[in-house]
Design an enzyme around this catalytic site. Structure first.
Site, mmCIF file in Angstrom:
data_model
loop_
_atom_site.group_PDB
_atom_site.id
_atom_site.type_symbol
_atom_site.label_atom_id
_atom_site.label_comp_id
_atom_site.label_asym_id
_atom_site.label_seq_id
_atom_site.Cartn_x
_atom_site.Cartn_y
_atom_site.Cartn_z
ATOM 1 N N ASP A 174 -2.863 19.408 70.386
ATOM 2 C CA ASP A 174 -2.035 19.324 71.650
ATOM 3 C C ASP A 174 -0.948 19.016 71.925
ATOM 4 O O ASP A 174 -0.663 18.306 70.961
ATOM 5 C CB ASP A 174 -3.123 18.237 72.367
ATOM 6 N N PRO A 205 -5.259 24.395 79.987
ATOM 7 C CA PRO A 205 -4.876 25.694 80.478
ATOM 8 C C PRO A 205 -4.163 26.891 81.059
ATOM 9 O O PRO A 205 -3.886 26.729 79.356
ATOM 10 C CB PRO A 205 -3.711 25.195 81.724
ATOM 11 N N ARG A 233 -9.860 29.699 79.851
ATOM 12 C CA ARG A 233 -9.764 30.699 80.592
ATOM 13 C C ARG A 233 -9.636 32.485 79.468
ATOM 14 O O ARG A 233 -9.223 32.305 78.392
ATOM 15 C CB ARG A 233 -7.803 30.794 81.091
ATOM 16 N N ASP A 257 -16.945 31.671 78.736
ATOM 17 C CA ASP A 257 -17.494 31.784 79.604
ATOM 18 C C ASP A 257 -16.465 32.108 80.311
ATOM 19 O O ASP A 257 -16.519 32.067 81.963
ATOM 20 C CB ASP A 257 -17.894 30.055 79.746
ATOM 21 N N GLU A 262 -12.153 38.939 84.614
ATOM 22 C CA GLU A 262 -13.511 38.620 85.072
ATOM 23 C C GLU A 262 -13.667 38.848 86.278
ATOM 24 O O GLU A 262 -14.543 38.451 87.091
ATOM 25 C CB GLU A 262 -13.889 37.134 84.865
ATOM 26 N N HIS A 294 -18.709 32.636 83.980
ATOM 27 C CA HIS A 294 -17.773 31.381 84.544
ATOM 28 C C HIS A 294 -18.299 30.585 85.045
ATOM 29 O O HIS A 294 -18.655 30.168 86.089
ATOM 30 C CB HIS A 294 -16.824 31.596 84.981
HETATM 31 P P1 NAD Z 1 -6.896 18.706 81.377
HETATM 32 O O1 NAD Z 1 -5.143 18.878 82.067
HETATM 33 O O2 NAD Z 1 -6.631 17.290 81.595
HETATM 34 O O3 NAD Z 1 -6.521 19.128 79.786
HETATM 35 C C1 NAD Z 1 -5.776 20.035 79.684
HETATM 36 C C2 NAD Z 1 -5.029 20.170 77.754
HETATM 37 O O4 NAD Z 1 -4.373 20.945 77.412
HETATM 38 C C3 NAD Z 1 -3.996 19.190 78.297
HETATM 39 O O5 NAD Z 1 -3.666 17.596 77.362
HETATM 40 C C4 NAD Z 1 -2.217 19.766 78.099
HETATM 41 O O6 NAD Z 1 -1.429 19.458 77.174
HETATM 42 C C5 NAD Z 1 -3.692 21.006 76.600
HETATM 43 N N1 NAD Z 1 -2.136 21.940 76.673
HETATM 44 C C6 NAD Z 1 -1.960 22.361 77.163
HETATM 45 N N2 NAD Z 1 -1.325 23.558 76.056
HETATM 46 C C7 NAD Z 1 -1.853 23.845 75.084
HETATM 47 C C8 NAD Z 1 -2.029 24.478 73.838
HETATM 48 N N3 NAD Z 1 -1.030 25.878 74.020
HETATM 49 N N4 NAD Z 1 -2.605 23.988 72.929
HETATM 50 C C9 NAD Z 1 -3.014 23.134 73.002
HETATM 51 N N5 NAD Z 1 -3.197 22.063 74.470
HETATM 52 C C10 NAD Z 1 -2.661 22.347 75.308
HETATM 53 O O7 NAD Z 1 -7.780 20.076 81.466
HETATM 54 P P2 NAD Z 1 -9.008 20.116 81.971
HETATM 55 O O8 NAD Z 1 -9.532 19.047 82.594
HETATM 56 O O9 NAD Z 1 -9.887 19.755 79.916
HETATM 57 O O10 NAD Z 1 -9.345 21.405 81.923
HETATM 58 C C11 NAD Z 1 -9.023 22.640 80.946
HETATM 59 C C12 NAD Z 1 -8.785 24.145 81.679
HETATM 60 O O11 NAD Z 1 -9.891 23.801 81.721
HETATM 61 C C13 NAD Z 1 -8.615 23.642 82.524
HETATM 62 O O12 NAD Z 1 -7.112 23.922 82.698
HETATM 63 C C14 NAD Z 1 -9.317 25.271 83.377
HETATM 64 O O13 NAD Z 1 -8.745 26.347 82.855
HETATM 65 C C15 NAD Z 1 -10.357 24.781 82.420
HETATM 66 N N6 NAD Z 1 -12.151 25.209 83.143
HETATM 67 C C16 NAD Z 1 -12.825 25.399 83.166
HETATM 68 C C17 NAD Z 1 -13.740 25.726 83.470
HETATM 69 C C18 NAD Z 1 -15.115 26.552 83.845
HETATM 70 O O14 NAD Z 1 -15.642 26.305 84.813
HETATM 71 N N7 NAD Z 1 -14.970 27.355 82.998
HETATM 72 C C19 NAD Z 1 -13.979 24.464 84.183
HETATM 73 C C20 NAD Z 1 -13.005 23.832 84.890
HETATM 74 C C21 NAD Z 1 -11.798 23.745 83.505
HETATM 75 C C1 COI Z 2 -11.426 24.945 87.162
HETATM 76 O O1 COI Z 2 -12.264 24.178 88.193
HETATM 77 O O2 COI Z 2 -10.777 25.534 86.600
HETATM 78 C C2 COI Z 2 -13.585 26.470 87.017
HETATM 79 O O3 COI Z 2 -12.412 27.174 85.328
HETATM 80 C C3 COI Z 2 -13.833 26.259 87.204
HETATM 81 C C4 COI Z 2 -13.962 28.046 88.454
HETATM 82 C C5 COI Z 2 -15.121 28.475 88.806
HETATM 83 C C6 COI Z 2 -12.836 28.406 89.080
#
Ligand code: NAD
Ligand code: COI
Length: 328
Positions: A174, A205, A233, A257, A262, A294
């Site tokens: 990270d 992200p 993503r 996922d 998508e 997703h």
């Molecule tokens: P968060 O902001 O708590 O954590 C993200 C972490 O990624 C941070 O610590 C950041 O420093 C780190 N980061 C940024 N760029 C990076 C890189 N190039 N390499 C490694 N680490 C890096 O976010 P979170 O709540 O843990 O969520 C992470 C991601 O999960 C969201 O941005 C979203 O895209 C995805 N998400 C997906 C779903 C789903 O249903 N599939 C749901 C919620 C979130």
């Molecule tokens: C998010 O909360 O970022 C997710 O990826 C969930 C999605 C269905 C929007």
């Protein structure tokens, strides 16, 4: 004060209705996504609540500004599809729901990975033909593996706890390390993570900088037979490169996922219709890919929090001009 929510699903309605009653704030619920056409329906409201995995319309904030909307609240974590710069230009506050349930996503990714390791696709196909033999589909155990976690934010950290529970060795990358995890000494460089991990799981992200960070070159650095997990993503993975590596065995399996194209597919009923996306169709047909639309987030706890926190943030911004969950 009046709010309007777009893209509202039936499973969200009770939470919207209860909150509206308790807070005595009118919330109009619309089934439509926010598009350059439906955006007209935001006129007359103080806050707009959005939720979509695809792009928001280019004119989103221009229109919201004309309607004097003060806050745009997304009922999810990721804001990679929100034009924060234009929102700022018009003084429209954007909020998200950063922690509706990190565990929901973390648990799901591990569930998917276990399906891959225990060759569930293959057993399901066999059993559908009433073939109940075991060989040659011997599985692998997570507890003997090194898991590389990319992104140690809320979801990555929840995943780390679960992996440790399985007895796996965890390493992480990270660019903004977590101080507690740093003390535990689990951080390595991105390159080292690619080289050492048996499983690489993405929890960061999507940004311009990490677009397609899993690509032909980074895959070359990885161990032969690596597993890749992505519930972050789709844009993080060059799907074409991944498919090639899944075919030649460099990548043994992928649990996905999210998928880079998508939006027209996931959460749509396409039964009986042709899917005009050859890359997606290829992934769907692969035995060594576990694919889901997703849904890592999709639990009752998460849905309730997404609705309630986004509404509470919108209310707070309208009343005070600020909220804990403002995205900058
Ligand atoms: P968060 O902001 O708590 O954590 C993200 C972490 O990624 C941070 O610590 C950041 O420093 C780190 N980061 C940024 N760029 C990076 C890189 N190039 N390499 C490694 N680490 C890096 O976010 P979170 O709540 O843990 O969520 C992470 C991601 O999960 C969201 O941005 C979203 O895209 C995805 N998400 C997906 C779903 C789903 O249903 N599939 C749901 C919620 C979130
Ligand atoms: C998010 O909360 O970022 C997710 O990826 C969930 C999605 C269905 C929007």
């Amino acid at each position: 004060m009046k709010f309007v929510a777009f893209n509202v699903r039936d499973d969200e309605r009770k939470y919207f209705e209860n909150w509206s009653k308790e807070n005595k704030i009118e919330v109009t619920l619309l089934k439509e996504e926010l598009t350059s056409t439906t955006i007209a329906k935001a006129k007359g409201y103080d806050a707009v609540l959005g939720f979509q995995t695809g792009n928001y319309p280019d004119n989103l904030f221009d229109e919201l500004a004309k309607f004097n909307v003060k806050v745009f609240s997304v009922r999810n974590v990721g804001v990679d599809n929100v034009d924060l710069e234009t929102a700022g230009k018009y003084n429209i506050t954007v909020t998200n729901v950063p922690a509706y349930s990190p565990n929901a996503i973390a648990e799901f990714t591990i569930t998917q990975l276990l399906q891959l390791l225990r060759k569930q696709n293959l057993f399901r196909q066999r059993m559908a033909k009433q073939d109940f033999r075991w060989a040659p589909f011997v599985g692998e155990e997570l507890g003997h593996m090194t898991v590389g976690v990319m992104g140690t934010g809320r979801i990555g950290r929840a995943a780390i706890q679960i992996y440790k529970g399985f007895g796996a060795k965890v390493i992480a990358y990270d660019p903004f390390p977590n101080p507690q995890l740093e003390k535990e000494g689990i951080y390595v460089s991105q390159e080292e993570l690619f080289k050492q991990a048996d499983v690489i799981t993405l929890h960061m992200p999507a940004t311009d900088e990490n677009y397609h960070c899993i690509n032909e070159d980074s895959i070359k650095l990885m161990k032969d037979g690596v597993y890749i997990v992505n519930a972050a993503r789709g844009a993080l993975i060059d799907t074409e490169a991944l498919i090639a590596a899944l075919k030649n065995g460099k990548v043994k399996g992928a649990a996905l996922d999210t998928y880079e194209n998508e939006a027209p597919i996931f959460n749509h009923d396409l039964s009986g219709q042709a899917i005009n996306d050859p890359m997606f169709k290829e992934l769907l047909a692969m035995d060594n890919v576990v694919l889901s639309p997703h849904i890592a987030f999709y639990t009752e706890t998460a849905v309730q929090n997404m609705v309630e926190v986004s509404l509470a943030s919108a209310k707070k911004v309208v009343e005070t001009g600020t909220a804990k969950t403002i995205v900058q």
